[in-house]
Design an enzyme around this catalytic site. Structure first.
Site, mmCIF file in Angstrom:
data_model
loop_
_atom_site.group_PDB
_atom_site.id
_atom_site.type_symbol
_atom_site.label_atom_id
_atom_site.label_comp_id
_atom_site.label_asym_id
_atom_site.label_seq_id
_atom_site.Cartn_x
_atom_site.Cartn_y
_atom_site.Cartn_z
ATOM 1 N N CYS A 154 0.831 -1.209 0.000
ATOM 2 C CA CYS A 154 0.000 0.000 0.000
ATOM 3 C C CYS A 154 0.870 1.266 0.000
ATOM 4 O O CYS A 154 1.460 1.600 -1.008
ATOM 5 C CB CYS A 154 -0.971 -0.040 1.170
ATOM 6 S SG CYS A 154 -2.362 1.106 0.975
ATOM 7 N N HIS A 267 -3.649 -5.329 0.500
ATOM 8 C CA HIS A 267 -3.108 -5.748 1.799
ATOM 9 C C HIS A 267 -3.193 -7.266 1.965
ATOM 10 O O HIS A 267 -4.211 -7.783 2.448
ATOM 11 C CB HIS A 267 -3.882 -5.072 2.933
ATOM 12 C CG HIS A 267 -3.606 -3.624 3.093
ATOM 13 N ND1 HIS A 267 -2.653 -3.129 3.963
ATOM 14 C CD2 HIS A 267 -4.153 -2.537 2.482
ATOM 15 C CE1 HIS A 267 -2.624 -1.802 3.888
ATOM 16 N NE2 HIS A 267 -3.518 -1.421 2.999
#
Length: 342
Positions: A154, A267
């Site tokens: 991310c 994620h």
């Protein structure tokens, strides 16, 4: 006549006994069948390191992430889900505290076999500078003959995008906060040697049609802008893309062409280890994605030539810190590790 009947019954009894013995022998363990030769186990591959350690970079503290403390305290944190992610694949963790002294940070880097950059919000200042220095060190280690992997998740991937492109304004706005999504694999992408190499074909197919990965970001980069930047497109190969809530397409997984560096806009750690957001996928397929992604990172770290001193590793492990339960109200991270540099 009587003797013939007796003899027939005797032969039938012998036959049944023989069958019973053969049936019993068929389920004997190999060690029971070869009592004359001792059991032996194949020797571990001497070129691999079976005690790998991953360095995870801490992130500046902020209340919005669920860490419940102010960044003004100079404290930083690592979500425990990243630690569990690494540990579940058979490695240990050393926290790389972003604002500790350069000498201490450098020492810790000498003790690890790979690095993980987490998600977060910080894109400037000391944190950005620390990420850039560690990234350069990763490249140096690999150029020097070591095999030294990096996972960037991310924010971590976003920072690498800025650093590699040499353009701090290259990111674009997207709407993908707390959103489960599918992954669209790039046509003809070569998955050999990438994080997806061990994913079963049926799971890869499901990932392209079902919402099995978790997104939580407001910045990303579109494939067009990515490919237009020669520095980015020559360093990274796009493996997958995703669509945000407005059907805008962004790059979601990349793999370096020449280094063991993987970037995720999604994620992989959340599916198994975070519970504060209802949208996080927790199906068996989603859990398998977490496990396979973690296994790849640690399998890469085992290729490292670094053999750190065992006591120095123990002195710096995450086990020297206690996690804090921050998910009691059902939001943010479930657990975090908090660090305050001296």
């Amino acid at each position: 006549m009587r003797n013939g009947v007796v003899w027939s019954l005797f032969l039938i009894a012998i036959f049944k006994c023989t069958l019973s013995v053969q049936s019993h022998q068929a389920i004997l363990l190999p060690s029971q069948l070869r009592r004359d030769s001792p059991a032996s186990c194949p020797a571990p591959n001497p070129s691999l390191y079976y005690r790998p350690v991953i360095g995870i970079l801490s992130h500046p503290g902020d209340s919005s992430s669920g860490s419940r403390f102010s960044s003004s305290t100079r404290a930083s944190y690592i979500a425990a889900s990243y630690v569990k992610f690494v540990e579940a694949a058979g490695a240990r963790v050393i926290p790389l505290i972003y604002n500790e002294s350069p000498e201490k940070l450098q020492k810790k880097l000498s003790l690890v076999n790979g690095v993980l950059f987490t998600g977060g919000w910080a894109k400037s200042g000391l944190y950005f500078e620390t990420v850039e220095k560690i990234f350069k060190k990763v490249l140096e280690r690999n150029d020097g003959g070591d095999y030294f992997p990096l996972y960037a998740t991310c924010l971590g991937f976003e920072l690498l995008t800025m650093i590699v492109s040499k353009d701090n304004n290259i990111l674009e706005g997207f709407s993908a906060s707390n959103q489960a999504s599918s992954l669209q694999f790039k046509e003809n992408a070569n998955l050999e040697g990438t994080v997806f190499q061990r994913f079963p074909p049926d799971l890869l197919k499901k990932m392209s049609t079902e919402c099995l990965v978790m997104q939580n970001h407001i910045y990303a980069i579109s494939p067009g802008k990515f490919l237009d930047n020669e520095k980015l497109s020559s360093f990274f190969e796009i493996l997958s893309t995703c669509k945000d809530e407005n059907d805008k397409v962004y790059v979601s997984t990349v793999h370096s062409r020449n280094y063991p560096v993987t970037g995720f806009q999604w994620h992989p750690e959340k599916n198994t280890f975070e519970w504060g957001v209802p949208g996080i996928p927790h199906t068996e397929d989603a859990i398998q994605i977490t496990q396979l992604a973690a296994n790849f990172l640690v399998s890469e770290a085992r290729k490292s030539l670094n053999r750190p001193d065992a006591q120095e590793v123990r002195d710096n492990l995450i086990y020297n810190y206690n996690p804090t339960y921050t998910g009691k109200d059902g939001r943010g991270f479930d657990e975090i590790y908090i660090f305050t540099p001296v």
